[in-house]
Design an enzyme around this catalytic site. Sequence first.
Site, short mmCIF file in Angstrom:
data_model
loop_
_atom_site.label_atom_id
_atom_site.label_comp_id
_atom_site.label_asym_id
_atom_site.label_seq_id
_atom_site.Cartn_x
_atom_site.Cartn_y
_atom_site.Cartn_z
N HIS A 70 0.78 -0.93 0.08
CA HIS A 70 -0.07 -0.44 0.16
C HIS A 70 0.85 1.15 0.25
O HIS A 70 1.46 1.96 1.04
CB HIS A 70 -1.19 0.47 0.88
N ASP A 83 -2.44 -9.76 0.94
CA ASP A 83 -1.09 -9.58 1.02
C ASP A 83 -2.04 -8.34 -0.59
O ASP A 83 -2.28 -9.08 -1.60
CB ASP A 83 0.20 -10.10 -0.25
N GLU A 133 1.02 -1.62 4.20
CA GLU A 133 1.11 -0.18 4.55
C GLU A 133 2.51 -0.58 5.78
O GLU A 133 2.30 -0.66 6.54
CB GLU A 133 -0.06 0.60 4.67
#
Length: 617
Positions: free
Chosen positions: A511, A559, A568
């Site tokens: 992310h 994932d 993230e």
Amino acid sequence: MYSANHWGGSFEIQPDSATEDEHSRNMDIDRSALSRQLDETQQSWLLGPPDQNQNKDKYVDLGCMVVKRKLIKWTLWGTLIAFVVIGVPVIIVKTLPKHKHPPPPPDEYTNALHKALLFFNAQKSGRLPKNNGISWRGNSGLKDGSDVPEVKGGLVGGYYDAGDNIKFHFPMAFSMTLLSWSVIEYSHKYKAIGEYDHIRDIIKWGTDYLLLTFNSSANTIDKIYTQVGGSEINSTTPDDHYCWQRPEDMDYPRKTQVTSSAPDLGSEVAAALASASIVFRDDTKYSKKLLKGASTVYNFARSMGRRNMYSLGNQNIAPFYNSTGYWDEYMWAAAWMFYASGNTSYISFATDPRLAKNAKVSLRIPDLSVLSWDNKLPAAELLLSRFRIFLNPGYPYEDSLQAYHNATGLNLCSDLQRFNVFNFTPGGMIQLNHGRPQALQYVVNAAFLASLYADYLDASNVPGWYCGPFYFSADNLRGFAATQLQYILGDNPRKMSYIVGYGKNYPKHVHHRGASIPRNGVKYSCKGGWKWRDTRSPNPNTITGAMVGGPDRRDGFSDVRKNYSYTEPTMAGNAGLVAALISMTNSGDGGIDKNTMFSAVPPLSPVNPPPPPPWQP
């Protein structure tokens, strides 16, 4: 009269010579011995000295002394032989080309560390240096701070916090403090693996920016900038969360947040600048600049009437990096200010029992033993314990330092699985945030403190510490740190490395805006970038070294780019990872640098305690 015979038995001593002669005459004679021919050696011993005319020595008069000719002859021969045996090989070795032995192969922690440091290069904002080394990154945020004209040149530089494009100053400052701490303790290891200049560049990029967030040239200030950019929850207008754009392509407003009250943020910025001033002590001018700025912002943080937490009521901050208190930051900053300046007023404040009470040092609240960007208490306790362990200043600091030292031991006891203070996942990861998202950033911080304290024990020749009636060795701490790092590197049920680029199986859908959008010459709009956010394809750019948020309480991991809880990365998380890895690597000579931390601390003579009050009946 008998005397001991060392070859066995005893022998009689005859003091009367006449009796002795009679005894000699009556001795039995070995006739076979008399009939045997004697060889030349035996004859020489028995027949007396040789003829004085044979083998007569010859002498040489050297003027100051007379020496046998044979001695001169043997001296010359000895010198020649010594030259052949010793001198010739030395000459040969000296003249041969020198071949340096290759360094030993790096361990897995060193390999991971090389990658973890690259994450900070990928997060840089501003005008990037030519040697930044991240091909898919370019200059960005060059207009940051333009909405506050009183800041000359704006707020250009610093780091983006995570997968968004916001510059959160609170976790950024904490990250710089943590990295500086790791350099002060382990500079020899950074040098051994060739990362010393790199880590200093990373720290300086952050501290240069932090000096811009307030008037660092002044003695007193009345405000500090808290972040650049931002977003409110569920926002539907262009901002740093609603838009999915590369930092280089941002075209939406990026508001600068400011506050006139920041005991927490101000203290953390002071800690970052003070700790960095120790790192850069070889650069006198820059080190003094950092310490001057640290003093200014520390005084601001301690100002009466400015004790509201920096995030209070700010919807651009509170949902993301909300501060829950500031007494821990006070203790943390005061410790760093003392080590950086040697001014004893800081250590007097850090060891004031009233500060310890407000920081809840004596209360065994499990969550207060967990180091994070919000809770510095366990790190401050360990940092102050260092003062007691190595310098043992005594009165008037001893009582508070002993309390911090005891608290440190108990904090580390709580990490051990046998005491059941925190749960562990089935795969062995400690759940310091009780199964909530972004678990790994807390895990690496705990690993760093455990490994560092083990090194403190070794350096002070103490084999271990007590958890109640149980005694544990320093190896138990390293064992805990190793299991947690091994889990992150791939020893987990999914056999996945949670550090991007390490190993063969790692997250491919991180992310992260910059990593997920190709650098193909196309400037995607705020909503135009959504297609890259939502695609199931792996990121076109590998953000090497980024430690993702991590798995859940059951070791599960998804994932998926949109699921930021799993995928993230954050600055604070990677700072803790770097600190833990450098503390555990076998590269370098091992151990810590005991002295650099105290280089500004003056000699401390124990102060006599006050006399007891007069006795009254």
